[in-house]
Write a protein that holds these residues in place. Structure first.
Motif, PDB file in Angstrom:
ATOM      1  N   LEU A  76       1.058  -1.076   0.106  1.00  0.00           N
ATOM      2  CA  LEU A  76      -0.034  -0.061  -0.104  1.00  0.00           C
ATOM      3  C   LEU A  76       0.966   1.192   0.076  1.00  0.00           C
ATOM      4  CD1 LEU A  76      -2.347  -1.157   2.993  1.00  0.00           C
ATOM      5  CD2 LEU A  76      -2.936  -1.180   0.396  1.00  0.00           C
ATOM      6  N   HIS A  77       0.689   2.152  -0.953  1.00  0.00           N
ATOM      7  CA  HIS A  77       1.165   3.266  -0.925  1.00  0.00           C
ATOM      8  C   HIS A  77       0.548   4.430  -0.433  1.00  0.00           C
ATOM      9  CE1 HIS A  77       4.157   6.750  -2.507  1.00  0.00           C
ATOM     10  NE2 HIS A  77       2.928   7.128  -2.672  1.00  0.00           N
ATOM     11  N   PHE A  78       0.677   5.290   0.571  1.00  0.00           N
ATOM     12  CA  PHE A  78      -0.146   6.336   1.051  1.00  0.00           C
ATOM     13  C   PHE A  78       0.644   7.633   0.785  1.00  0.00           C
ATOM     14  CE2 PHE A  78      -2.073   3.305   4.321  1.00  0.00           C
ATOM     15  CZ  PHE A  78      -2.876   2.943   3.307  1.00  0.00           C
ATOM     16  N   ASP A  79       0.142   8.697   0.053  1.00  0.00           N
ATOM     17  CA  ASP A  79       0.731   9.916  -0.238  1.00  0.00           C
ATOM     18  C   ASP A  79       0.567  10.734   1.244  1.00  0.00           C
ATOM     19  OD1 ASP A  79       1.869   9.624  -2.648  1.00  0.00           O
ATOM     20  OD2 ASP A  79       0.204  10.121  -3.551  1.00  0.00           O
ATOM     21  N   ASP A  80      -0.678  10.761   1.609  1.00  0.00           N
ATOM     22  CA  ASP A  80      -1.132  11.704   2.807  1.00  0.00           C
ATOM     23  C   ASP A  80      -1.048  10.569   3.979  1.00  0.00           C
ATOM     24  OD1 ASP A  80      -3.145  10.038   1.684  1.00  0.00           O
ATOM     25  OD2 ASP A  80      -4.788  11.557   2.459  1.00  0.00           O
ATOM     26  N   LEU A  81       0.213  10.095   4.327  1.00  0.00           N
ATOM     27  CA  LEU A  81       0.352   9.106   5.313  1.00  0.00           C
ATOM     28  C   LEU A  81      -0.400   9.269   6.530  1.00  0.00           C
ATOM     29  CD1 LEU A  81       2.465   6.252   5.285  1.00  0.00           C
ATOM     30  CD2 LEU A  81       3.198   7.504   7.188  1.00  0.00           C
ATOM     31  N   ARG A  82      -0.183  10.574   7.166  1.00  0.00           N
ATOM     32  CA  ARG A  82      -0.424  10.723   8.673  1.00  0.00           C
ATOM     33  C   ARG A  82      -1.950  10.876   8.544  1.00  0.00           C
ATOM     34  NH1 ARG A  82      -2.298  14.955  11.268  1.00  0.00           N
ATOM     35  NH2 ARG A  82      -2.063  14.892  13.482  1.00  0.00           N
ATOM     36  N   ASP A  83      -2.649  11.275   7.559  1.00  0.00           N
ATOM     37  CA  ASP A  83      -3.956  11.382   7.663  1.00  0.00           C
ATOM     38  C   ASP A  83      -4.629  10.130   7.584  1.00  0.00           C
ATOM     39  OD1 ASP A  83      -3.954  14.132   8.208  1.00  0.00           O
ATOM     40  OD2 ASP A  83      -4.063  14.695   6.269  1.00  0.00           O
ATOM     41  N   ARG A  84      -3.964   9.151   6.613  1.00  0.00           N
ATOM     42  CA  ARG A  84      -4.613   8.044   6.438  1.00  0.00           C
ATOM     43  C   ARG A  84      -4.530   7.118   7.470  1.00  0.00           C
ATOM     44  NH1 ARG A  84      -5.313   6.029   1.157  1.00  0.00           N
ATOM     45  NH2 ARG A  84      -4.972   7.858   0.567  1.00  0.00           N
ATOM     46  N   TYR A  85      -3.428   7.311   8.170  1.00  0.00           N
ATOM     47  CA  TYR A  85      -3.297   6.339   9.369  1.00  0.00           C
ATOM     48  C   TYR A  85      -4.234   6.633  10.442  1.00  0.00           C
ATOM     49  CZ  TYR A  85       1.287   4.058   8.135  1.00  0.00           C
ATOM     50  OH  TYR A  85       2.378   3.488   7.266  1.00  0.00           O
TER      51      TYR A  85
END
Length: 349
Positions: A76-85
């Motif tokens: 999984l690749h998340f650009d907006d990692l913090r918000d997604r977590y």
């Protein structure tokens, strides 16, 4: 119906898709963590640039799955990692293995999003002395360790040696000072006949991470020693802000945040529109990929009242939502073994 809606919502949270739908079916979901062929299925999440993804999809994951044929890894690749977590954590659906930035790892730990790894580390004789002692502090709370470091990034001063030669200036080195950088930035700034800037002497992202470097170099800090009180209004911090004001407002040696809206500071530098550039060591391969014929150089962050080397580390941990923490730990350990980190270094510097 609730299970179907939940599954669709969580999929959208992972992929970033925006959905408009009607639920017309009733079904049940299998949340066992195993797929139809009997393999244990793990999910792992990262962020970064496209060429970084290939390191995981083309090298790490195939190698891990070959060594562990009973495990299948979903990338999984998340650009907006913090918000997604934060979104997935609230829904109880965090990926099994989470890659975390150095700036956010403590928040994830404080929110209870990661499980302690100490029992696994002790059982498997994991040698913490393979990593610099200072790195571990950010990944620990109350004597427990919640993540394993992948790297140690510092802040660097990148510069264009041709620009310095053209201006008749000595190239920066480890003894280079903030005072000299200000003077050189003025000399390196090029303007056309109308006074418009053709090449900035210096560019940088105007953010909290970079600001801390300037405060530290002045002998100050962002927080009190016990970490409970902000010291952002200290004389050292005010001095750092005055320095920034000189660069951006008074001397116009560098682009402001509004000027960079369509073009980041690294783009200015790699396009030859800036002679100096401060960012983390992680940006070097991106600049080289974007401008393969640009022979830039780099040195340490300039000296103020003190010489500082501020470092942050990416890390891997096992999420609180993993149904297979044993297998997830196996993947974390694999990703942080010396053989894998050697490949990481050679690929991403």
């Amino acid at each position: 119906v609730f299970d179907v809606v939940k599954a669709i919502y969580l999929h959208a949270a992972k992929t970033g898709e925006h959905l408009l739908f009607s639920v017309v079916l009733i079904g049940c979901s299998d949340e066992s963590g195993s797929d139809s062929n009997g393999k244990t299925k793990l999910s792992m999440s990262v962020w970064g640039m496209p060429f970084e993804n290939a390191l995981y999809t083309d090298i790490y994951i195939p190698e891990f799955e070959e060594q562990n044929p009973d495990i299948e890894v979903e990338f999984l690749h998340f650009d907006d990692l913090r918000d997604r977590y934060l979104t997935l954590g609230s829904a109880g659906d965090l990926p099994d293995v989470m890659r975390s930035p150095g700036a956010d790892i403590q928040e994830f730990i404080q929110r209870g999003m990661l499980i302690p790894l100490d029992d696994y580390m002790e059982r498997d004789n994991f040698d913490m002395t393979d990593f610099p002692e200072e790195i571990w502090v950010a990944m620990q709370k109350d004597g427990e360790t919640f993540a394993i470091p992948q790297d140690a990034n510092s802040t660097a001063l990148y510069y264009d040696p041709e620009a310095f030669a053209e201006a008749g200036l000595k190239e920066p080195d480890h003894s280079y000072t903030l005072e000299q950088m200000m003077s050189d930035a003025q000399a390196l700034t090029k303007r056309d006949e109308g006074g418009n800037i053709e090449r900035y002497g210096f560019v940088m992202g105007w953010d909290a991470t970079n600001f801390a470097n300037f405060v530290l170099s002045n002998g100050g800090n962002i927080w009190s020693e016990d970490g409970t009180t902000s010291t952002v209004d200290s004389p050292e911090a005010i001095e750092a802000l005055e320095y920034w004001k000189d660069l951006v407002v008074d001397f116009q040696l560098t682009t402001s945040s509004s000027d960079q809206a369509q073009m980041g500071p690294d783009a200015y530098f790699q396009a030859g529109r800036a002679a100096m550039f401060i960012d983390g060591t992680w940006i070097a391969p991106s600049i080289k990929n974007a401008a393969p014929n640009f022979n830039f150089k780099a040195t340490s962050f300039p000296t103020g009242e003190e010489k500082v080397a501020r470092s942050m580390s990416s890390s891997f941990g096992v999420s609180k939502d993993s149904e297979n923490p044993e297998e997830a730990w196996k993947l974390v350990k694999f990703l942080t073994e010396k053989e894998r980190l050697d490949v990481y270094w050679q690929s991403l510097w």
